[in-house]
Design a protein around this motif. Structure first.
Motif, PDB file in Angstrom:
ATOM      1  N   TYR A 198      74.566 -14.473 -35.854  1.00 55.82           N
ATOM      2  CA  TYR A 198      75.196 -13.742 -34.769  1.00 55.82           C
ATOM      3  C   TYR A 198      74.229 -12.713 -34.201  1.00 55.82           C
ATOM      4  N   CYS A 199      74.102 -12.736 -32.905  1.00 56.13           N
ATOM      5  CA  CYS A 199      73.338 -11.718 -32.200  1.00 56.13           C
ATOM      6  C   CYS A 199      74.234 -10.506 -31.979  1.00 56.13           C
ATOM      7  N   TYR A 200      73.652  -9.328 -32.037  1.00 56.27           N
ATOM      8  CA  TYR A 200      74.424  -8.148 -31.691  1.00 56.27           C
ATOM      9  C   TYR A 200      73.557  -7.195 -30.868  1.00 56.27           C
ATOM     10  N   ALA A 201      74.242  -6.342 -30.129  1.00 57.86           N
ATOM     11  CA  ALA A 201      73.563  -5.310 -29.360  1.00 57.86           C
ATOM     12  C   ALA A 201      74.401  -4.040 -29.404  1.00 57.86           C
ATOM     13  N   LYS A 202      73.736  -2.942 -29.631  1.00 53.32           N
ATOM     14  CA  LYS A 202      74.393  -1.632 -29.539  1.00 53.32           C
ATOM     15  C   LYS A 202      74.080  -1.097 -28.154  1.00 53.32           C
ATOM     16  N   LEU A 203      75.082  -1.080 -27.279  1.00 53.52           N
ATOM     17  CA  LEU A 203      74.795  -0.769 -25.894  1.00 53.52           C
ATOM     18  C   LEU A 203      75.900   0.072 -25.267  1.00 53.52           C
ATOM     19  N   SER A 204      75.543   0.659 -24.133  1.00 56.68           N
ATOM     20  CA  SER A 204      76.532   1.371 -23.328  1.00 56.68           C
ATOM     21  C   SER A 204      76.638   0.670 -21.977  1.00 56.68           C
TER      22      SER A 204
END
Length: 122
Positions: free
Chosen positions: A94-100
């Protein structure tokens, strides 16, 4: 809405290589970290690797020296080069991103892709 789309999984023999890609799209204001988790059958989710906007990386001990994460900030994309694959690497990645987003500027949340299966045969 924000979407993370992975590609590149598949079936490979032990010792082989695969490259995973993930691209984030949507109303993204800023991305902090991106990375990859995996979940093997019957196991808990495991952080494989992550990379910050500045390029700092960390890896789980199980993949150090075999996997390499990279990132293209202009494309909101992250990649995982997996070499010397072992049967124990078999999992959904699983790819993840911590973003706004433009709505949450300055406040970061985690977003996830749908997962891509990696199967390593012995």
């Amino acid at each position: 809405q924000v979407r993370l789309v992975e590609s590149g999984g598949g079936l490979v023999q032990a010792g082989g290589s695969l490259r995973l890609s993930c691209a984030a799209s949507g109303p993204i204001f800023s991305i902090n970290a991106m990375g990859w988790y995996r979940r093997a059958p019957g196991e808990q989710r495991e952080l494989v690797t992550s990379i910050t906007t500045g390029g700092s990386t960390n890896y789980s001990d199980s993949v150090k020296g075999r996997f390499t994460i990279s990132r293209d900030n202009a494309k909101n994309a992250v990649y995982l080069q997996m070499n010397s694959l072992k049967p124990e690497d078999t999992a959904v990645y699983y790819c993840y991103a911590k973003l706004s987003t433009f709505t949450t500027k300055g406040f970061y949340n985690d977003y996830w892709g749908q997962g891509t299966q990696v199967t390593v045969s012995s």
